[in-house]
Design a protein around this motif. Structure first.
Motif, PDB file in Angstrom:
ATOM      1  N   ASP A  19      41.192  37.909  45.868  1.00  0.00           N
ATOM      2  CA  ASP A  19      41.601  37.189  44.662  1.00  0.00           C
ATOM      3  C   ASP A  19      42.049  35.772  45.044  1.00  0.00           C
ATOM      4  O   ASP A  19      42.377  35.486  46.181  1.00  0.00           O
ATOM      5  N   LEU A  20      41.989  34.889  44.062  1.00  0.00           N
ATOM      6  CA  LEU A  20      42.269  33.481  44.310  1.00  0.00           C
ATOM      7  C   LEU A  20      43.676  33.259  44.859  1.00  0.00           C
ATOM      8  O   LEU A  20      43.887  32.388  45.702  1.00  0.00           O
ATOM      9  N   GLN A  21      44.621  34.065  44.435  1.00  0.00           N
ATOM     10  CA  GLN A  21      45.996  33.923  44.901  1.00  0.00           C
ATOM     11  C   GLN A  21      46.070  34.157  46.418  1.00  0.00           C
ATOM     12  O   GLN A  21      46.765  33.438  47.122  1.00  0.00           O
ATOM     13  N   GLU A  22      45.326  35.158  46.910  1.00  0.00           N
ATOM     14  CA  GLU A  22      45.300  35.423  48.351  1.00  0.00           C
ATOM     15  C   GLU A  22      44.739  34.236  49.138  1.00  0.00           C
ATOM     16  O   GLU A  22      45.089  34.037  50.295  1.00  0.00           O
ATOM     17  N   LEU A  23      43.862  33.479  48.509  1.00  0.00           N
ATOM     18  CA  LEU A  23      43.265  32.311  49.155  1.00  0.00           C
ATOM     19  C   LEU A  23      44.144  31.074  49.009  1.00  0.00           C
ATOM     20  O   LEU A  23      43.834  30.027  49.566  1.00  0.00           O
ATOM     21  N   GLY A  24      45.214  31.206  48.261  1.00  0.00           N
ATOM     22  CA  GLY A  24      46.079  30.062  48.028  1.00  0.00           C
ATOM     23  C   GLY A  24      45.500  29.083  47.035  1.00  0.00           C
ATOM     24  O   GLY A  24      45.820  27.899  47.055  1.00  0.00           O
ATOM     25  N   ILE A  25      44.627  29.588  46.153  1.00  0.00           N
ATOM     26  CA  ILE A  25      43.974  28.737  45.165  1.00  0.00           C
ATOM     27  C   ILE A  25      44.641  28.953  43.811  1.00  0.00           C
ATOM     28  O   ILE A  25      44.753  30.076  43.331  1.00  0.00           O
ATOM     29  N   GLU A  39      34.437  27.084  48.280  1.00  0.00           N
ATOM     30  CA  GLU A  39      33.386  26.758  49.249  1.00  0.00           C
ATOM     31  C   GLU A  39      33.968  26.553  50.645  1.00  0.00           C
ATOM     32  O   GLU A  39      33.362  26.968  51.636  1.00  0.00           O
ATOM     33  N   ASP A  40      35.143  25.941  50.742  1.00  0.00           N
ATOM     34  CA  ASP A  40      35.799  25.775  52.044  1.00  0.00           C
ATOM     35  C   ASP A  40      36.130  27.136  52.652  1.00  0.00           C
ATOM     36  O   ASP A  40      35.894  27.376  53.832  1.00  0.00           O
ATOM     37  N   PHE A  41      36.685  28.037  51.831  1.00  0.00           N
ATOM     38  CA  PHE A  41      36.993  29.383  52.315  1.00  0.00           C
ATOM     39  C   PHE A  41      35.714  30.097  52.734  1.00  0.00           C
ATOM     40  O   PHE A  41      35.658  30.722  53.795  1.00  0.00           O
ATOM     41  N   PHE A  42      34.664  29.997  51.915  1.00  0.00           N
ATOM     42  CA  PHE A  42      33.409  30.678  52.203  1.00  0.00           C
ATOM     43  C   PHE A  42      32.811  30.198  53.528  1.00  0.00           C
ATOM     44  O   PHE A  42      32.333  30.987  54.332  1.00  0.00           O
ATOM     45  N   ARG A  43      32.850  28.905  53.758  1.00  0.00           N
ATOM     46  CA  ARG A  43      32.315  28.349  54.998  1.00  0.00           C
ATOM     47  C   ARG A  43      33.028  28.958  56.206  1.00  0.00           C
ATOM     48  O   ARG A  43      32.391  29.400  57.164  1.00  0.00           O
TER      49      ARG A  43
END
Length: 59
Positions: A19-25, A39-43
């Protein structure tokens, strides 16, 4: 003598839902910023889950 290059890619079947919260988004950021953050996380995620290599051969 000629040289050749062999490229290899090794993948493992990986599927991850985060989830976005886990990514800090922040879910309230505008679409363009959110897309860039994902996209940065995916890379980074891709580089950690796919192995790339090459070998240069001399005949």
């Amino acid at each position: 003598m000629s040289k050749t290059v062999t490229f290899s890619v090794t993948t493992k079947y990986v599927k991850e839902t985060v989830d976005l919260q886990e990514l800090g988004i922040d879910e309230d950021m505008d679409d363009k910023e959110m897309k860039r953050a994902v996209e940065d996380f995916f890379r980074d995620w891709l580089w950690n889950n796919v192995s790339f290599s090459y070998i240069i051969h001399e005949d």
